[in-house]
Enzyme design. Sequence first.
Site, PDB file in Angstrom:
ATOM      1  N   GLN A   1     -15.690   2.707  33.231  1.00  0.00           N
ATOM      2  CA  GLN A   1     -14.339   2.943  33.730  1.00  0.00           C
ATOM      3  C   GLN A   1     -14.031   4.436  33.796  1.00  0.00           C
ATOM      4  O   GLN A   1     -12.985   4.828  34.309  1.00  0.00           O
ATOM      5  CB  GLN A   1     -13.306   2.262  32.808  1.00  0.00           C
TER       6      GLN A   1
ATOM      7  N   ARG B   1      -6.345  -4.223  28.481  1.00  0.00           N
ATOM      8  CA  ARG B   1      -5.329  -4.173  29.515  1.00  0.00           C
ATOM      9  C   ARG B   1      -3.983  -3.746  28.931  1.00  0.00           C
ATOM     10  O   ARG B   1      -2.972  -4.424  29.099  1.00  0.00           O
ATOM     11  CB  ARG B   1      -5.212  -5.519  30.210  1.00  0.00           C
ATOM     12  N   CYS B   2      -4.011  -2.656  28.216  1.00  0.00           N
ATOM     13  CA  CYS B   2      -2.798  -2.164  27.570  1.00  0.00           C
ATOM     14  C   CYS B   2      -3.000  -0.704  27.269  1.00  0.00           C
ATOM     15  O   CYS B   2      -4.086  -0.285  26.956  1.00  0.00           O
ATOM     16  CB  CYS B   2      -2.535  -2.979  26.313  1.00  0.00           C
TER      17      CYS B   2
ATOM     18  N   GLU C   1      -1.025  -2.974  33.658  1.00  0.00           N
ATOM     19  CA  GLU C   1      -1.019  -3.605  32.342  1.00  0.00           C
ATOM     20  C   GLU C   1       0.318  -4.230  31.958  1.00  0.00           C
ATOM     21  O   GLU C   1       0.412  -4.888  30.922  1.00  0.00           O
ATOM     22  CB  GLU C   1      -1.433  -2.561  31.303  1.00  0.00           C
TER      23      GLU C   1
END
Lengths: 313, 782
Positions: B220, B366-367, B736
């Site tokens: 990523q 996802r935060c 997110e």
Amino acid sequence: MVTNDTIGPRGRRSNRRFRERGGVSVYPATFEYFAPTSVDEALDTLERFGDEAKVLAGGQSLIPLMKLRIAAPSALVDIGRIDGLDALEERDGRLEIGALVTHADCEKSDLLRGRYGVLGATAPLVSDPIVRNRGTVCGSVAHADPQGDWGSALLALGAEVVAQGPDGERAIPLEDFCSGPFMTALEPAEIVTSIRTADPGPRAGGTYLKLERKVGDFATVGVAVHVSLDNGTIGRAGIALTGVGPTNVKATAAEDALAGAAPDDDAIAEAARLAAEAAQPLDDVRGSAEYKRNVVRVYTERGLRTAIAAAQS
Amino acid sequence: MAVAHEIRGLGHSVRRKEDARFIRGKGNYVEDISLPGMLHLELLRSPVAHARIVSIDTSRAEALPGVVAVVTGELMAQHSLAWMPTLSGDTQAVLATDKVRFQGQEIAAVVAESAYIAKDALELIDVEYDLLPAVTSPQQALEPAAPLIRDDKEGQESNHIYDWEAGDKEATEKALAEADKIVELETFYPRCHPAPLECCGCVADVNPATGKATIYMTSQAPHAHRTLFALVAGLPEHQIRIVSPDIGGGFGNKVPIYPGYVVATAASLLIGRPVKWIEDRTGNLISTGFARDYHMKGELALKDGKMTGLRVNLLSDNGAFFADAQPTKFKAGLFHIVTGSYDIPAAHVVTKGAYTNKAPGGVAYRCSFRVTEASYLIERLVQTAAYELGVDPVELRMKNFVQPEQMPYESATGFLYDSGDYPAAMNLALEKLGYDELRSEQAAAREEGRLLGIGVAFFTEVVGAGHGKEYDIAGLRMFDSAELRVHPTGKAILKLGVRSQGQGHETTFGQIIAHELGIPYEDVEVQEGDTDNTPYGLGTYASRSTPVAGAAASMISRELREKARKIAGHLLEVSEDDLEWETGRFFVKGSPDRAVTIQDIAFAAYTNLPDGLQAGLEGVHYYDPPNMTFPYGAYAVVVEIDRGTGEWRVQRMVAVDDCGVRINPMIVEGQIMGGLTEGYGIAAMELITFDDDGNCIGSTFMDYLLPTAWETPVFELGETSVPSPHHPLGAKGVGESATVGSPAAYVNAVIDALAHAGVRNIDMPVTSDKVWHALAEVGLAE
């Protein structure tokens, strides 16, 4: 002192494998593949390899086990090319399910409504659509997973397993077929060619209730119910449980209590209590034993109401 | 000339450009890469959680035909690579040399001609272990007699990692002392896993002739990874090329560097052939970056129904190595956003981290760096407070919201909320839901013995890191970049330092250029992921691509537009001050027919330039945002509980999001639905847990449950839009929001169905078993 080889097998299947070998795999071990075109040819191969061979039908249980290297058969005998094993038909008032009949075939079949309602209700609850498209009823029964759904449905209705071996064909009552988790009365060189149900009775209905954490999960609890009516009273009742014992459990005491009884609330409640008593649940990630036993009771009650209503209609 | 609706800039739900190749199976993932002479690497993992390694015998494995090498920690140690630094300044074993510290830890690697042979050879490695007692909870870890996990670290005498705090202790204690009501909630946010459908993997190709290391990897953050590779492996950075091809989901899982990447690269360097490592599902679930595992206690002080103080105590289970992916100075990530959407004048957060015999790597699933945990705690706590006070949970929220006129608002823990109208978003959600009617329905259902629950959660996120002064990854400032090259025929390539893992960058960023320069979005190719070919950037996570790289794309477009103005003046033979811009063209003020398009200008940039102007229409911009962005939303869930089985079914799910200006509304809605689904999974079923021996339960998708289309609720979406005041497009980031905001909404709904009987908490995942036991305890079970 321990080594990778001596760390004991405990717990869940994949994890056990993991602890034994220090790694799980998505690559199966080496095996030979056979695709016979007749049962005799398949039996020859099975005889040659003994218990080193496994029969492959839909592959929905066996292939994952092989990829995880929990199973490592040296030969696979794929029966998918053998003609005549895919019949799903009623013969002499009994349903015959051939070795290659898939869960999806059952899901779509009009035969599995009404009197065979317990089977019709089970088919769409087996795993997920992908598994149902390839997996077979006979394969599932032969795999003898105590969390398998068909075992309960067929026990409730009454059924026998038809197996063919070197000495010819024999029919094994389903009650005698499973001897423990993943253990059956099948000989290494025998193939299940079909499953034959009992006559459901002229006025009969049934259903299957399954509690699962998500689609594709094994049953936390499953309850299969079959009821036939005889002049307004219950003639025969079949109740069998999934996921709450070392095999699918036939709730005999509950069945006996219902035979000849009026189909009323008291009888239903008592049968549900007896079915819950017959369950042998364990605490695990799916829930506590106490919880599962209660679900057996609740589902037996709900299932009996549905089955009786279906039989009365 | 293209007109605005053909250009499809902001606000157009155009189809995703990248999907043409994904849905046709023409994507190019790491697993698709095959190089001549390539070898395959498989990792041997520890079957136990805690043990001293007595011996490793690789001779049988080495003798297997087709095996090229067996790599152990000892061999890695000879090259000073047995250990590597983590993103939180700790160390992590690449291959174990002394002890194994969690089940699944990497012990050895086989490099072979095929993956099958490598797997066969793993079974021939004989490892002797001397078992040690496993530490499976942070509470146990911090007991004085607990076994010491990190005996490799000099001076480390316990399993304690850090203490960290934020906010004002004294002011908070004062608020608690003066409160007329203190509401407490203790809750555990369990360990879950991002579980991207593509696991991690790489193909490392170190050319023995040139020394150039090309590493195709699931990353990523390819640029940051290149720098880390240079620092860790001592390879010269200009000789390292990281290529992050199509990525099949990340969700934070592909931010850290894992041992597999390092071993494959070392193996390629030593053997002189390309080496491929593809992780299997179990490897991914048991060894790579998990999320959460937070034990939380919140105390909310209230006076006259107003929230006056918030005290939070946290205990973090960090696993065997402290490898959280987060900005250096924030040991608990951005958890201190925990005052949420409320005007709470005093807050104090105390947190403690501990080593356990579990996998390392607290990534943000996802935060944005533990914002999820914070949002969950405050929204569960506020709900609890409403029941304790006997007021409606929505009313309590409305009464305590930070009001629009208070913006910009400085929170008690030091965040500067830049914008927002919380009551408007909440009202829209209530209206869509029909809140008041539902409350009547709930009461009527209860009369019939049915249990309905209505759960609300209102989240405020802090995303879009940096600014770079405050926020970094491993010391690298969190800016991001965009390089735009407009070709002579008016087509363009946009190169970015971020890396999409499914977010739709190729479409969204094309639309940003379309909006800013009037080049139709189809004419813009977006390139990411190849460090040789893109400007430096910190990568895609923490909802930062649109807030940071999106701003960079806007800014470089605007810079090129200014150059284009000069060229336009030259072409139209007027002063550039006499020109006016409208999307896609400059025209002479007062005579709109005298115009040149951006395409004309691009051609002139290479063919017909004014004197003194450099040729070309290209440039790069590095954007360091002045502040974070603060998306928010109001989520509401309606459930019904089966009193016989404890199952809860979502009947309604309403989600109103404010992420500022939406560039591609369809993509934004897709992101929200995906997040709501993951939030549901976390609330209902996702769990990585361990038995007392440290065995991981949740190591396959049969045990680690992800919701399918069958379980996933139907979502009803709504939108308000308060633009971010400091982002060039007003966008705030949305990737997110829904994962952050929704778990509390689902859990609050279940609790709401039982609150009248006194139930206040059921920890996630809220399984039917747990619900049934709660029902039984208060006499509501069938």
